[in-house]
Design an enzyme around this catalytic site. Structure first.
Site, PDB file in Angstrom:
ATOM      1  N   GLY A  25     -12.510   2.791  -0.634  1.00  0.00           N
ATOM      2  CA  GLY A  25     -11.155   2.281  -0.870  1.00  0.00           C
ATOM      3  C   GLY A  25     -11.116   1.159  -1.882  1.00  0.00           C
ATOM      4  N   GLY A  52     -15.939   6.113  -1.652  1.00  0.00           N
ATOM      5  CA  GLY A  52     -15.052   6.369  -0.517  1.00  0.00           C
ATOM      6  C   GLY A  52     -14.721   5.116   0.262  1.00  0.00           C
ATOM      7  N   ASP A 111       2.908   2.130  -4.841  1.00  0.00           N
ATOM      8  CA  ASP A 111       2.864   2.114  -6.317  1.00  0.00           C
ATOM      9  C   ASP A 111       3.522   3.359  -6.904  1.00  0.00           C
ATOM     10  OD1 ASP A 111       0.697   3.713  -5.478  1.00  0.00           O
ATOM     11  OD2 ASP A 111      -0.688   2.943  -7.003  1.00  0.00           O
ATOM     12  N   ASP A 132      -4.491   1.101  -9.192  1.00  0.00           N
ATOM     13  CA  ASP A 132      -5.936   0.917  -9.335  1.00  0.00           C
ATOM     14  C   ASP A 132      -6.317   0.756 -10.797  1.00  0.00           C
ATOM     15  OD1 ASP A 132      -5.647   1.494  -6.712  1.00  0.00           O
ATOM     16  OD2 ASP A 132      -6.831   3.331  -6.717  1.00  0.00           O
ATOM     17  N   GLU A 158      -6.721  10.810 -13.797  1.00  0.00           N
ATOM     18  CA  GLU A 158      -6.944  11.085 -12.363  1.00  0.00           C
ATOM     19  C   GLU A 158      -6.011  12.201 -11.870  1.00  0.00           C
ATOM     20  OE1 GLU A 158      -8.370   8.009 -10.101  1.00  0.00           O
ATOM     21  OE2 GLU A 158      -7.925   8.956  -8.174  1.00  0.00           O
ATOM     22  N   GLU A 170       0.842  -1.208   0.000  1.00  0.00           N
ATOM     23  CA  GLU A 170       0.000   0.000   0.000  1.00  0.00           C
ATOM     24  C   GLU A 170       0.867   1.243   0.000  1.00  0.00           C
ATOM     25  OE1 GLU A 170      -3.095   0.086  -1.156  1.00  0.00           O
ATOM     26  OE2 GLU A 170      -3.889  -1.109   0.500  1.00  0.00           O
ATOM     27  N   SER A 216     -11.718   1.762  -5.003  1.00  0.00           N
ATOM     28  CA  SER A 216     -11.402   2.495  -6.233  1.00  0.00           C
ATOM     29  C   SER A 216     -12.542   2.589  -7.238  1.00  0.00           C
ATOM     30  CB  SER A 216     -10.152   1.921  -6.901  1.00  0.00           C
ATOM     31  OG  SER A 216      -9.610   2.933  -7.703  1.00  0.00           O
ATOM     32  N   SER A 217     -13.603   3.214  -6.793  1.00  0.00           N
ATOM     33  CA  SER A 217     -14.678   3.501  -7.739  1.00  0.00           C
ATOM     34  C   SER A 217     -14.168   4.467  -8.807  1.00  0.00           C
ATOM     35  CB  SER A 217     -15.902   4.070  -7.022  1.00  0.00           C
ATOM     36  OG  SER A 217     -15.539   5.193  -6.274  1.00  0.00           O
TER      37      SER A 217
HETATM   38  C1  GLA Z   1      -5.139   4.969  -3.953  1.00  0.00           C
HETATM   39  C2  GLA Z   1      -4.360   5.298  -5.222  1.00  0.00           C
HETATM   40  C3  GLA Z   1      -3.382   4.187  -5.581  1.00  0.00           C
HETATM   41  C4  GLA Z   1      -2.538   3.768  -4.391  1.00  0.00           C
HETATM   42  C5  GLA Z   1      -3.396   3.556  -3.151  1.00  0.00           C
HETATM   43  C6  GLA Z   1      -2.563   3.309  -1.923  1.00  0.00           C
HETATM   44  O1  GLA Z   1      -5.998   3.890  -4.176  1.00  0.00           O
HETATM   45  O2  GLA Z   1      -5.220   5.525  -6.306  1.00  0.00           O
HETATM   46  O3  GLA Z   1      -2.579   4.579  -6.668  1.00  0.00           O
HETATM   47  O4  GLA Z   1      -1.510   4.682  -4.153  1.00  0.00           O
HETATM   48  O5  GLA Z   1      -4.247   4.661  -2.898  1.00  0.00           O
HETATM   49  O6  GLA Z   1      -1.847   2.143  -2.084  1.00  0.00           O
END
Ligand code: GLA
Length: 387
Positions: free
Chosen positions: A122, A120, A37, A170, A158, A34, A124-125
């Site tokens: 986490g 929100g 990336d 994501d 993004e 986490e 990744s919508s």
């Molecule tokens: C969000 C970002 C990702 C990554 C995560 C944390 O989801 O979009 O690129 O950095 O946070 O790992």
């Protein structure tokens, strides 16, 4: 076809008269790795069975019409006047803008989208919204971008109008997910391998804290800056290109005095998390899920204490999970500051875990959390329209 897919198609036929193309664009989980990336690390995401459906058709004009069914909101724009706006509009407009920046000849289209990724959370919508539209445009206009190129385009999108300086994880998982597999992605080279996800006797359970701190995207960018600042200082002392070249935190000592404590803590977390993810990949190959789970707890500790992207609610959920014998790994997932924890839970303990953790959480914060047992899925794809 599930009810969300049906309702997206129904809305399309009520608003527009043409026959649409139809796409599914998934959210993602991340097992481990986490906030690394964007630090040239390794991550271990998978696309999931929660996502966004897109019905899209060219309309032979210069106008783009969107209907976001989850918000019950319409928005129209001339293709020559695409600019930053706010909310969900920024995600779709920024994707269109990236195609325009590439000089791609795209025209107007009609589009309805909606899905079941809690906002929100986490999961990744945002990548699902971006990926579905980018895939649709690429298909409809025969642009010929590869899945990796589409993921990179969505990442740039993004960074654009939404101004979140995210890494590639994501968008990559959204495009390249494979059912029953996780992706081990090298975020520096974009080399990747699929690992079968053989969680025999275990399942992945997400617990949604239902909190989302509004500063999240600003704080995200600040974490990224801290890491860049730290790496700049480290480079003055040793011949490294990125954090992965630093073998252990002892090696950071040489640069520590020049860093603020927060910058140092972020660098330390990144060095540790990169090593942890590599170790986790070996454990997954050996199918040593309990040892893998331990590393997830360690990741949470680092995200909370060093990287400072957790919050009271997430720490509470992870602590609860730690005390629960059926849970072998738990941590916050994604950018942090709210959203979900990801838990690997023995199948026979799932019901009582969800029940107990939810009750305790509700007692503590007066919020009813949501639980999802997620399955992995394929990346963004075209769907057949069945009656
Ligand atoms: C969000 C970002 C990702 C990554 C995560 C944390 O989801 O979009 O690129 O950095 O946070 O790992």
């Amino acid at each position: 076809m599930n009810t969300i897919a049906q309702s997206v198609l129904k809305s399309f036929s009520e608003i527009f008269s043409s026959q649409p193309y139809f796409f599914y664009s998934p959210g993602r989980i991340n097992l481990i790795g986490e906030h690394v990336d964007y630090n040239d690390g390794f991550v271990m995401p998978a696309a999931i069975d929660k996502g966004v459906y897109y019905a899209v058709a060219k309309n032979q004009t210069d106008n783009i019409h969107f209907y976001a069914s989850d918000f019950d909101e319409h928005f129209s724009v001339n293709i020559n006047a695409v600019k930053s706006d706010d909310g969900w509009r920024n995600y779709v407009l920024s994707v269109v803008n990236e195609f325009l920046k590439l000089g791609k000849n795209i025209g107007g289209f009609d589009c309805v989208f909606g899905g079941d990724i809690p906002r929100g959370s986490g999961m990744s919508s945002s990548a699902a919204v971006e990926g579905g539209l980018a895939f649709a445009i690429n298909e409809m206009y025969n642009i010929g971008l590869s899945r990796v190129d589409l993921a990179l385009l969505c990442q740039r999108a993004e960074h654009g109008f939404p101004n979140v300086k995210c890494g590639i994880m994501d968008q990559f998982a959204n495009m390249n997910g494979k059912k029953d597999h996780v992706i081990l992605l090298d975020c520096k080279s974009l080399d990747y391998q699929y690992f079968p996800l053989l969680l025999k006797g275990y399942k992945i359970v997400l617990l949604n804290s239902k909190v989302h701190h509004s500063l999240a995207s600003g704080e995200y960018n600040i974490r990224r800056q801290r890491c860049e600042e730290g790496l700049g200082i480290i480079k003055k002392h040793m011949p490294v290109q990125s954090f992965r070249d630093i073998k252990n935190i002892e090696a950071l000592a040489i640069a520590k005095n020049e860093m603020s404590p927060k910058v140092y803590d972020c660098c330390r977390f990144v060095v540790e998390e990169i090593a942890r993810t590599q170790k986790a990949a070996q454990l997954l190959q050996q199918n040593d899920i309990p040892a893998f789970g331990k590393l997830m707890f360690e990741t949470h500790e680092g995200l909370s204490k060093l990287y400072e992207v957790s919050c009271e609610e997430l720490d509470f959920l992870v602590e609860q999970a730690h005390n629960f014998p059926a849970v072998i790994g738990s941590r916050l997932m994604g950018g942090g500051f709210g959203g979900c924890t990801i838990n690997i839970v023995a199948e026979d303990g799932i019901d009582s875990f969800i029940e107990d953790a939810s009750r305790e959480y509700q007692q503590q914060f007066n919020i009813v959390p949501e639980a999802y047992i997620v399955e992995t899925a394929d990346g963004t794809n075209t769907l057949a329209i069945t009656p």
